[in-house]
Design a protein around this motif. Structure first.
Motif: not given
Length: 282
Positions: A65-68, A70-71, A74, A83
């Protein structure tokens, strides 16, 4: 090119460059067999399970997922270019294969524009750093592109396989690293482009320096800066450069070099432009 392998090696290389103290972890944790963070440390920082991150680092990134992402970005302290590269590596490998095979050309009006920029060396770069357009001063500065075979009209080919490039760029090593890092971005965007794979193969066979830089998995987008050049006619030049991505075709960028007004480099560039504008003797 194997996108799963590229994803795996990219993540490993970014993890290896981080030390525990860089991310607020204690450097003491038993003997370390490899440099950089351990997988479990990176997973902890990203807030995912070790098993999940391990699977991703093994190249299984299609459903992440995009959320993972991004994590993890970071936690790895990725740059914006890195990225974007990570996002490209986790998408299906066939998404742009048909578009990547189409020949690139600049619009006639764009060619008219760069031809009118008589005091500025200009080239237009396309996919895989192909040199797809230029003006007269761009040829005088970097080479007679019109006289070259098509496969040699490529920035990476010119930098690594033309001996004169070592003389032209005062900091050839820095230029070479930037070119490879930019080519890496294209490899993420166009993983099944046969011409890109052929170019990378040729450069890997013929240039040890290219092989070393390619293995580093560094990625950087084209930007702006200053280059010190040693031209056989104009002499030493300090030129700023700007790369302008075309809104109507983001796979094309206009690369323009210019000198500080009133500087010795500006005068040398003016003289070179005057020389190229003079018709040759019959």
């Amino acid at each position: 090119m194997d996108q799963r392998t590229d994803l795996s090696e990219f993540l490993r290389s970014r993890r290896a460059r981080l030390r525990p103290e860089d991310v607020g972890l204690s450097p003491h944790g038993g003997r370390r067999r490899v440099p950089g963070l351990r997988r479990e440390e990176l997973a902890q920082l990203a807030g995912v399970s070790v098993a999940y991150y391990t699977r991703l680092e093994q190249g299984h990134g299609q459903n992440v997922s995009a959320t993972v992402l991004e994590a993890i970005a970071r936690a790895l302290r990725l740059t914006q270019a890195e990225r974007e590269h990570l996002a490209h590596l986790t998408k299906p490998v066939h998404r742009r294969s048909r578009a990547s095979s189409r020949p690139q050309r600049v619009r006639p009006s764009l060619q008219w524009l760069i031809d009118s920029m008589e005091g500025v060396p200009v080239v237009v770069l396309g996919r895989r750093l192909d040199i797809i357009a230029w003006n007269r001063l761009g040829c005088a500065m970097f080479g007679d592109f019109a006289a070259m075979p098509a496969e040699q009209r490529n920035l990476a080919w010119q930098v690594f396989l033309v001996p004169d490039a070592h003389e032209l760029y005062d900091n050839w090593e820095g230029k070479a690293a930037d070119v490879v890092a930019s080519l890496r971005l294209d490899a993420g965007l166009w993983p099944d482009d046969p011409r890109l794979a052929s170019l990378i193969g040729e450069l890997s066979v013929k240039s040890e320096e290219f092989r070393r830089l390619w293995a580093s998995h560094d990625v950087r987008d084209k930007g702006h800066g200053v280059k010190d050049l040693h031209h056989p006619v104009a002499g030493r030049l300090t030129l700023a450069y700007e790369t302008l991505r075309l809104p109507s075709d983001p796979d094309q960028v206009l690369l323009a070099y210019h000198a500080e007004p009133g500087s010795p480099s500006a005068e040398s560039l003016r003289l070179l432009a005057s020389w190229t504008a003079t018709p040759a003797e019959p």
